[in-house]
Design a protein around this motif. Structure first.
Motif, PDB file in Angstrom:
ATOM      1  N   ALA A 205       0.854  -1.193   0.000  1.00 11.05           N
ATOM      2  CA  ALA A 205       0.000   0.000   0.000  1.00 11.05           C
ATOM      3  C   ALA A 205       0.888   1.240   0.000  1.00 11.05           C
ATOM      4  N   THR A 206       0.304   2.351  -0.427  1.00  8.61           N
ATOM      5  CA  THR A 206       0.951   3.660  -0.378  1.00  8.61           C
ATOM      6  C   THR A 206       0.049   4.602   0.404  1.00  8.61           C
ATOM      7  N   LEU A 207       0.608   5.244   1.430  1.00  8.43           N
ATOM      8  CA  LEU A 207      -0.176   6.096   2.312  1.00  8.43           C
ATOM      9  C   LEU A 207       0.282   7.541   2.185  1.00  8.43           C
ATOM     10  N   LYS A 208      -0.675   8.451   2.218  1.00  8.82           N
ATOM     11  CA  LYS A 208      -0.416   9.882   2.315  1.00  8.82           C
ATOM     12  C   LYS A 208      -0.893  10.340   3.682  1.00  8.82           C
ATOM     13  N   VAL A 217      -5.095   6.187   1.555  1.00 10.84           N
ATOM     14  CA  VAL A 217      -4.434   4.918   1.273  1.00 10.84           C
ATOM     15  C   VAL A 217      -4.770   4.487  -0.142  1.00 10.84           C
ATOM     16  N   THR A 218      -3.751   4.081  -0.890  1.00 10.23           N
ATOM     17  CA  THR A 218      -3.918   3.479  -2.206  1.00 10.23           C
ATOM     18  C   THR A 218      -3.358   2.071  -2.143  1.00 10.23           C
ATOM     19  N   ALA A 219      -4.197   1.077  -2.414  1.00  5.94           N
ATOM     20  CA  ALA A 219      -3.799  -0.316  -2.259  1.00  5.94           C
ATOM     21  C   ALA A 219      -4.490  -1.153  -3.333  1.00  5.94           C
ATOM     22  N   PRO A 220      -4.009  -2.379  -3.561  1.00  5.96           N
ATOM     23  CA  PRO A 220      -4.632  -3.223  -4.589  1.00  5.96           C
ATOM     24  C   PRO A 220      -5.908  -3.922  -4.142  1.00  5.96           C
TER      25      PRO A 220
END
Length: 282
Positions: A205-208, A217-220
């Motif tokens: 995941a990528t978190l801001k 959160v951007t995740a699959p």
């Protein structure tokens, strides 16, 4: 329309309080109790210790916050296994837009409120869903529309590509101190972006992370969004602080924007239902 995933996330201090409370109560339960005067004192002490530990556990459970995770976008993709004539679809379809320079056709649905990007190779991407179920329904609905236009559609390679979620911590975050503590995992450039970027490998995941306490959160997958927030919560907990009036105003402005968008979407749904009713009775 938004969907909420509630999860009671325990921070490091809350876990330690519960652990100490359980050990404390066990040690107090081992205190002997007899009918002697001296032993009666021990009995009173053990009762007090048990009541103190139970009260501490109750306070810990009451203070543990519930964080609402909002899933705002689920992106899925699949293939229909046939060649598509985009110009013909643009001439005969509804709510479509064909851009020749991009070699892509855009189709919009009202229920669910999604946007489908269609290529002549048969590849389709659907964005705007708020859950896995809604994404699958939207994908099948787009495939059915293409099938009604005469194409031999067969859905294959369906998968969730990306999920966008967000949550708000019950306090603000000392973002500079937090980013300095984890320099290998966090990238913080205040001149370029107000939030700190954190990339996780497990879960992927990528978190801001923002100083107001908001986390994007951007995740699959939806599960990865929830796991990533559970992972980052004990990391940001030691750097919590009270929100300033400026942060409160920013959060309130964001909530007003979300409410306005939801109201506009509900009005569009009502108008579309009225149009469908008028068309049916005509």
């Amino acid at each position: 329309m938004t969907s909420y995933y509630q999860d009671s996330i325990h921070g490091g201090s809350a876990q330690s309080l519960q652990m100490y409370g359980s050990v404390y109560s066990k040690s107090s339960a081992n205190v002997p109790y007899t009918n002697g005067n001296h032993d009666n004192k021990h009995g009173v002490v053990s009762n007090n210790l048990n009541s103190d530990s139970s009260s501490k556990e109750q306070e810990t459970q009451d203070e543990t916050p519930e964080i609402d995770i909002t899933i705002s976008n689920v992106v899925c993709s699949y293939s229909v296994k046939c060649h598509l004539n985009l110009k013909s679809i643009a001439m005969t379809g509804f709510n479509v837009e064909f851009r020749r320079e991009n070699a892509m056709l855009t189709m919009k649905l009202r229920k669910p409120n999604v946007t489908a990007s269609i290529w002549s190779s048969g590849h389709v991407t659907v964005t705007g869903s708020t859950s896995n179920t809604e994404a699958r329904i939207a994908a099948r609905r787009v495939a059915r529309l293409l099938q009604k236009m005469g194409y031999k559609v067969r859905m294959s390679n369906y998968r969730i590509v990306n999920v966008l979620g967000s949550c708000t911590m019950p306090w603000a975050i000392k973002i500079q101190n937090f980013s300095a503590e984890y320099p290998n995992q966090i990238s913080y450039e205040p001149e370029l972006h107000p939030g700190a970027t954190m990339k996780l490998t497990d879960p992927k995941a990528t978190l801001k992370i923002f100083s107001t306490g908001s986390i994007t959160v951007t995740a699959p997958s939806v599960e990865n969004v929830q796991r990533s927030i559970e992972h980052v919560y004990p990391m940001v907990y030691p750097y919590r602080t009270e929100r300033s009036q400026h942060d409160v105003d920013r959060l309130n402005a964001g909530l007003k924007r979300k409410r306005k968008i939801s109201e506009e979407e509900s009005e569009e749904e009502i108008e579309s239902e009225e149009d469908d009713i008028d068309t049916y009775f005509k």
